[in-house]
Design a protein around this motif. Structure first.
Motif, mmCIF file in Angstrom:
data_model
loop_
_atom_site.group_PDB
_atom_site.id
_atom_site.type_symbol
_atom_site.label_atom_id
_atom_site.label_comp_id
_atom_site.label_asym_id
_atom_site.label_seq_id
_atom_site.Cartn_x
_atom_site.Cartn_y
_atom_site.Cartn_z
ATOM 1 N N PHE A 73 52.719 39.102 32.621
ATOM 2 C CA PHE A 73 51.510 38.903 33.917
ATOM 3 C C PHE A 73 52.469 38.561 35.058
ATOM 4 N N GLU A 87 51.169 38.771 38.515
ATOM 5 C CA GLU A 87 50.717 38.172 39.552
ATOM 6 C C GLU A 87 50.636 36.502 39.176
ATOM 7 N N GLU A 103 47.193 35.886 37.858
ATOM 8 C CA GLU A 103 46.891 36.393 36.374
ATOM 9 C C GLU A 103 47.903 35.207 35.360
ATOM 10 N N ARG A 162 46.300 32.252 34.812
ATOM 11 C CA ARG A 162 44.679 32.336 33.903
ATOM 12 C C ARG A 162 45.407 32.414 32.472
ATOM 13 N N ASP A 208 42.631 27.960 35.633
ATOM 14 C CA ASP A 208 43.027 29.202 36.346
ATOM 15 C C ASP A 208 42.258 29.202 37.757
#
Length: 435
Positions: A117, A119, A122, A125, A306
């Motif tokens: 992931f 980003e 992201e 999260r 997140d």
């Protein structure tokens, strides 16, 4: 995400299910309560001592191979613990084998999340999903573990872990693995730093052993060995972890907040659990219900972690988390009186919410500061300091509640509240995150 989240779930379950089964295990194996507490401490100690080597092995063996090997060792340890005829076999299965298995399987979880992931939002999260799985495991430990212990005996909690590990191994067959460093032509294959692993593991072991035994000689020796480890990694071409990790202020302070977070959470967990069983006379299910507000708070915080990471600077999230934790621990001092009711345990919701709020933020802050080639080392160090915090929390809690009267329990919680204040001070020093 399924096998990664489930791995964090079962590791968190193992760490908390023992807290509500302490009395049952002590009676079943004819061993004192302090012996079971030492077994719990050794479990987190083994993880803390071996997480850094475990993180390095993700570069040597590959993330997926290290992950599945850890699962196999962990499952074998859970089976040995379930069949243990005495305390020493329980220690072998739970503390040693499950500890080693966790040290192998947990660093790949955080490395894979970071490299898969890209980003920050992201990644936050994904870390929130892993944290939520850990929160569910922490919640299931006291509640499900208490139900299993009361209905079928404490051994069934370990058999449950065996079943979950088997499910993870099946789910992990389709797991994508970018491969270890150097496997794709981006550099020479990583080599394992055996002297560094021995120095780091020995140093961490001595520090926690010294706290557990109130032997400051051991603590001093541990600090000296860790100093030798620091000197070693500056002289080696391919060290266990790059020395640059300990020169970056954001990383060092982020790791320090992780130590305090887990120290306060695990320490308060142990104090409340032992108090509920030894002073209130609650069984495993009752103890699990008494701890439910703390674990519910972790779950609530993980569900919104997140969103907080996307909307607020990570250092601000950590500061807010510590502030809420301080309030929660202060209010929890009330339950440790003989005349208080069950409602007095509800402030544990604030403790769990505060710690759960900053767990994801601290991990994201540290992991995101480094490029993919360093993720194995960063993940190992991050998980090592987290488990070091858990070990210290368990050790301090065990030392503080050695007596059976209510007074030491209130005093122990006050100590952990003070440590949460120290964590808030560290969070205030966190530098601004670069854009």
């Amino acid at each position: 995400m399924a096998p990664l989240a489930l791995a964090q779930f079962v590791a968190s379950f193992a760490a908390t299910t023992m807290t509500v089964s302490i009395s049952a295990i002590a009676d079943g194996l004819a061993t004192p309560v302090s012996g079971v507490q030492a077994t719990i401490t050794l479990f987190t100690l083994v993880m803390a001592a071996l997480m850094v080597p475990g993180g390095k092995l993700t570069d040597v063996w590959g993330r997926k191979r290290c992950f599945t090997a850890g699962l196999a060792v962990y499952g074998a340890g859970a089976l040995v613990a379930a069949l243990a005829p005495g305390p020493w076999v329980l220690l072998l299965g739970y503390s040693v084998l499950e500890g080693v298995g966790s040290a192998l399987m947990i660093p790949p979880v955080y490395v894979l999340v970071t490299v898969l992931f890209g980003e920050v939002a992201e990644r936050a999260r994904a870390f929130a999903v892993v944290s939520a799985a850990g929160g569910v495991g922490a919640a299931a430990g006291p509640l499900l573990g208490g139900l299993l212990t009361s209905a079928f005996g404490w051994r069934t909690a370990f058999l449950f872990q065996v079943a979950v590990v088997a499910a993870i191994l099946v789910a992990a067959r389709g797991l994508r693995d970018p491969g270890p460093s150097g496997a794709r032509g981006d550099g020479p294959p990583a080599r394992f730093d055996v002297p560094g692993a021995v120095l780091s593991g020995t140093g961490l072991f001595l520090v926690v052993l010294g706290v557990l035994r109130s032997g400051w000689v051991f603590v001093g020796l541990g600090v000296l060995v860790l100093g030798a480890f620091g000197w070693h990694i500056t002289r080696r071409r391919d060290p266990l972890c790059p020395p640059e990790l300990f020169r970056d202020a954001r990383t060092v302070l982020g790791l320090a907040t992780q130590v305090v977070q887990w120290l306060v959470l695990q320490g308060a967990f142990i104090v409340l659990s032992v108090y509920a069983q030894r002073v209130r006379g609650l069984d495993a299910v009752g103890s699990g219900l008494a701890l439910a507000p703390v674990t519910a708070g972790v779950l609530v915080a993980a569900a919104v972690a997140d969103r907080l990471a996307r909307r607020l600077p990570l250092r601000r999230v950590v500061r807010v988390g510590f502030a809420v934790t301080v309030v929660g621990v202060a209010l929890l001092v009330a339950p440790v009186r003989h005349d208080s009711g069950f409602a007095a345990f509800l402030p544990g919701l604030l403790l769990g919410t505060g710690v759960g709020t900053m767990l994801t933020a601290s991990v994201t802050l540290v992991q995101s500061a480094w490029p993919p080639p360093a993720q194995g080392a960063v993940s190992g160090v991050s998980r090592a300091v987290s488990n070091l915090g858990s070990s210290l929390g368990t050790a301090l809690a065990g030392a503080a509640v050695a007596a059976t009267t209510a007074g030491p329990y209130a005093s122990a919680l006050a100590v952990f509240g003070g440590l949460a204040v120290v964590g808030f001070g560290l969070a205030l020093l966190l530098p601004r995150q670069p854009s």
